[in-house]
Design an enzyme around this catalytic site. Structure first.
Site, PDB file in Angstrom:
ATOM      1  N   CYS A 192       9.190  -6.319  -6.159  1.00  7.23           N
ATOM      2  CA  CYS A 192      10.459  -6.618  -5.493  1.00  7.23           C
ATOM      3  C   CYS A 192      11.397  -7.382  -6.445  1.00  7.23           C
ATOM      4  O   CYS A 192      11.875  -6.813  -7.424  1.00  7.23           O
ATOM      5  CB  CYS A 192      10.213  -7.360  -4.193  1.00  7.23           C
ATOM      6  SG  CYS A 192      11.627  -7.307  -3.062  1.00  7.23           S
ATOM      7  N   HIS A 211       5.830  -4.461  -1.026  1.00 11.83           N
ATOM      8  CA  HIS A 211       4.996  -5.614  -0.686  1.00 11.83           C
ATOM      9  C   HIS A 211       3.730  -5.124   0.019  1.00 11.83           C
ATOM     10  O   HIS A 211       3.724  -4.085   0.673  1.00 11.83           O
ATOM     11  CB  HIS A 211       5.745  -6.563   0.245  1.00 11.83           C
ATOM     12  CG  HIS A 211       6.907  -7.258  -0.391  1.00 11.83           C
ATOM     13  ND1 HIS A 211       6.759  -8.246  -1.336  1.00 11.83           N
ATOM     14  CD2 HIS A 211       8.245  -7.099  -0.204  1.00 11.83           C
ATOM     15  CE1 HIS A 211       7.950  -8.682  -1.705  1.00 11.83           C
ATOM     16  NE2 HIS A 211       8.865  -8.005  -1.044  1.00 11.83           N
TER      17      HIS A 211
END
Length: 484
Positions: free
Chosen positions: A332, A429
């Protein structure tokens, strides 16, 4: 309408989240439909719900304890700090903007309407709602316009149980002091007390329990023992133990910088618990140890955390690490850092419109107002291992490095893998939660014979272990009666 009870704490980390999760599981065992609820959460660990929103990570695992899928009504207000005095405000799962502390304080009466609407919807279709407070109701400076503790309890007419952490010491002072900070109507709303994280012979605690019950006129409903070895998603703070100790020889050394605004560090729980992984968080000013794999984590303020990396010598360390054939992964915000440039033309996270990245992968990220919130599944580009997870990001990344993806999410390529196979980047994630994906990634990083560890099963086992401990130590009949 559903019965309800609110668990408030004498302090942060007193055990509110775990107690709510345990009560959700115990209500489920009782045959009730039950939901967790947290009016306002401040956390950089979040999850994507089935209805396409974002809530605190703790409410997501509490929903699993309740036997239902996470949804936005379980955490209608989520604050994600992006500076010391400001945060992104998320209402009903979606960001409405960045507020400084004073502006958000003024916004709270509006936020309370969203909170009560969510609570009403859950009450209308559940048998029970277990509510979690935030921090402590004794924070008198925050009492005006409060929506997180007694302000919510008063507005929703919800009874309260106070939990105190004996592991911190001074548990009776915690209880007496917290109740002394409340108004008389608020004290009347507290229907009982639970002492949490006790170690030792509980009979030696009884004189203190008798004293505090007489002093405050409220019953101690139970003393919950400290339960070691639980693997439950952390609400916000980094784990107290920054380093894991692998139980097997020749462990893979994994290092993660403890960014000041690190987000979703629950990504690394499967690695911290893996017997073949020697895992280490490195904080500011600490020497960076040798590693086989370095992972740059998510961040709520990528430009500021990138500056922190440079100030702490990580840019030079990564170049040296790669020269010695080490592996690097970015997740991310960490993925964005690995690129050539990070653009923020609208000032969404910073006043700086353009920030040079680490330059290790050939792409550019532009921050855009629309946040990506999606649960996904697919496979790794190397090894075809099944993977599942979620995306929470505002950046859009473009560039030739993406032509060699790290993952395939159905027909959609995702992330990047360098031509030499040393650097991997992804927005996903929860990458290590899937057992096959975790084993395959550890093998990519240099671990031979990586064990397949089922982190989801371990979380479920932890929920049941916690529920058993609470059931054995707390007067559940009294709690169900308090809930009505």
């Amino acid at each position: 309408m559903a019965g309800a009870v609110m668990i408030q704490g004498t302090s942060s980390d007193s055990g509110k989240s775990t107690l709510v999760g345990a009560l959700c599981r115990l209500a489920l065992r009782r045959g009730l439909t039950v939901a967790p609820f947290k009016p306002q959460n401040m956390s950089l660990n979040s999850a994507v719900t089935v209805d396409g929103g974002e809530i605190g990570r703790a409410q997501a695992w509490q929903a699993l304890a309740a036997g239902i899928a996470p949804e936005i009504d379980m955490n209608p207000v989520l604050l994600k700090p992006n500076s010391d005095i400001g945060a992104q405000v998320i209402i009903h799962g979606h960001a409405i903007g960045n507020y400084n502390a004073r502006a958000y304080h003024d916004y709270k009466p509006t936020a309370l309407k969203a909170v009560l609407a969510s609570f009403g919807r859950l009450q209308a279709r559940m048998d029970a709602v277990i509510v979690e407070g935030a921090g402590s109701p004794a924070e008198v400076n925050l009492r005006a316009n409060d929506i997180a503790n007694m302000g919510f309890a008063e507005a929703a007419d919800c009874p309260v149980i106070l939990v105190a952490d004996i592991d911190r010491g001074g548990v009776f002072a915690q209880i007496i002091g917290t109740l002394a900070c409340l108004s008389e109507p608020e004290r009347q709303r507290v229907k009982g007390i639970i002492i949490n994280k006790f170690r030792g012979d509980v009979t030696l605690l009884q004189p203190g329990i008798d004293w505090v019950e007489q002093r405050v006129g409220k019953r101690v409903l139970g003393v919950v023992p400290f339960v070691p070895g639980l693997w439950l998603d952390g609400e916000d703070m980094l784990p107290a133990a920054r380093r894991s100790v692998a139980t097997q020889a020749n462990a893979l050394r994994v290092v993660v910088p403890a960014l000041p605004r690190i987000s979703n560090h629950t990504d690394f729980d499967p690695l911290r618990a893996h017997p073949q992984v020697d895992f280490c968080y490195v904080r500011a000013g600490e020497p960076i140890p040798p590693a086989d794999l370095v992972i740059l984590p998510g961040s709520k303020s990528v430009q500021r955390d990138l500056a922190w990396l440079r100030a702490n010598g990580w840019d030079d360390y990564l170049l040296r690490h790669l020269r010695y054939q080490g592996k690097v992964m970015g997740i991310c915000g960490g993925m964005q850092m690995l690129g050539q440039t990070l653009l923020d033309p609208l000032g969404l996270e910073s006043d700086t419109p353009s920030t040079p990245g680490l330059g290790l992968l050939d792409y550019v990220t532009t921050l855009e107002p629309e946040k990506q919130l999606v649960n996904v599944s697919g496979k790794l580009a190397t090894g075809d291992a099944a993977v599942h997870g979620y995306e929470i990001h505002m950046g859009v990344t473009r560039g030739p490095a993406l032509d060699q993806p790290a993952l395939w999410l159905g027909e959609r390529p995702e992330g990047a893998l360098s031509a030499d196979g040393q650097i991997m980047a992804t927005y996903l994630h929860g990458l290590f939660d899937a057992p096959d994906a975790c084993a395959a990634l550890l093998q990519w990083a240099g671990l031979s014979g990586a064990e397949r560890i089922d982190h989801d099963a371990r979380r479920e086992d932890s929920i049941n272990k916690l529920a058993d401990a609470v059931a054995a130590s707390v007067d559940l009949d009294a709690i169900w009666q308090i809930m009505g």
